[in-house]
Design a protein around this motif. Structure first.
Motif, mmCIF file in Angstrom:
data_model
loop_
_atom_site.group_PDB
_atom_site.id
_atom_site.type_symbol
_atom_site.label_atom_id
_atom_site.label_comp_id
_atom_site.label_asym_id
_atom_site.label_seq_id
_atom_site.Cartn_x
_atom_site.Cartn_y
_atom_site.Cartn_z
ATOM 1 N N SER A 98 0.835 -1.194 0.000
ATOM 2 C CA SER A 98 0.000 0.000 0.000
ATOM 3 C C SER A 98 0.874 1.249 0.000
ATOM 4 C CB SER A 98 -0.921 0.009 1.215
ATOM 5 O OG SER A 98 -1.577 1.253 1.315
ATOM 6 N N THR A 100 -0.366 4.262 0.183
ATOM 7 C CA THR A 100 -0.980 5.165 1.151
ATOM 8 C C THR A 100 -0.517 4.874 2.569
ATOM 9 O OG1 THR A 100 -2.926 5.284 -0.272
ATOM 10 C CG2 THR A 100 -3.193 6.038 1.988
ATOM 11 N N TYR A 101 -0.433 3.568 2.908
ATOM 12 C CA TYR A 101 -0.109 3.197 4.281
ATOM 13 C C TYR A 101 1.335 2.728 4.461
ATOM 14 C CZ TYR A 101 -5.123 3.561 4.797
ATOM 15 O OH TYR A 101 -6.405 4.027 4.795
ATOM 16 N N ARG A 103 2.818 -0.049 3.834
ATOM 17 C CA ARG A 103 2.935 -1.393 4.406
ATOM 18 C C ARG A 103 2.216 -2.391 3.495
ATOM 19 N NH1 ARG A 103 -1.925 -2.801 7.051
ATOM 20 N NH2 ARG A 103 -3.233 -1.015 7.488
#
Length: 190
Positions: A98, A100-101, A103
């Motif tokens: 991801s 965005t995250y 991870r």
């Protein structure tokens, strides 16, 4: 799509690391009228493909994908990012990174809702490196279903995810492809 590009230019922000923030109208506070216009554009491009469902990833892609599903008269399937106790039976899974995250995330779709005779259109609000799309394509392939295309509202073209997917022969239709995002503004692919 000029309407979307205009909204990006007037309301979008660029954060450090070339992060494009369009959450004031696309994926946090949602302008439903704008999403309806985007859905009509996707229907004009993909509407004749005899779709059986639209697929997206939770959570920010759900509003746009829902309106597209309604516009095209098919159900919406969304991949979950965590297994909940109410998912029964077999699962299709794909691990993605991801953006965005920052991870790894495992996308999950119940085998109850995705079948080999399905014709799936993926719709999402935003794409950077294309990892979520790669994961959904993988899940569709695991099910033996057919991917008819991918519709993206905003693509960060300078991160290459869309070009990789197009290189795989996928019909990827993005309504606004950002080639450059700086505090001074945006430059779009024509």
């Amino acid at each position: 799509m000029q309407l979307l590009k205009d909204r990006i230019c007037s309301e979008g922000k660029v954060l450090p690391g070339s992060i494009v923030k369009v959450d004031g109208f696309l994926n946090h506070r949602v302008d439903v009228n704008l999403l309806r216009q985007l859905a009509k554009e996707f229907k004009a491009h993909f509407g004749d493909r005899e779709l059986t469902a639209i697929m997206t990833v939770e959570a920010s892609g759900i509003p746009l994908a829902t309106i597209c599903a309604e516009e095209m008269g098919v159900p919406l399937i969304f991949a979950k990012k965590a297994k909940s106790d109410n998912i029964e039976g077999g699962l299709f899974k794909s691990e993605i990174m991801s953006y965005t995250y920052s991870r790894k995330v495992t996308l999950i779709v119940s085998a109850e809702w995705l079948h080999k005779d399905d014709r799936i259109l993926i719709i999402d609000d935003f794409m950077a490196r294309g990892e979520a799309m790669r994961g959904l394509v993988d899940i569709i392939s695991q099910a033996g279903a057919e991917l008819v295309g991918i519709g993206i509202a905003v693509e960060k073209g300078f991160q290459g995810g869309g070009d990789r997917l197009r290189g795989m022969g996928i019909d990827l239709y993005s309504l606004a492809i950002i080639e450059e995002a700086t505090p001074a503004g945006f430059r779009f692919r024509e």
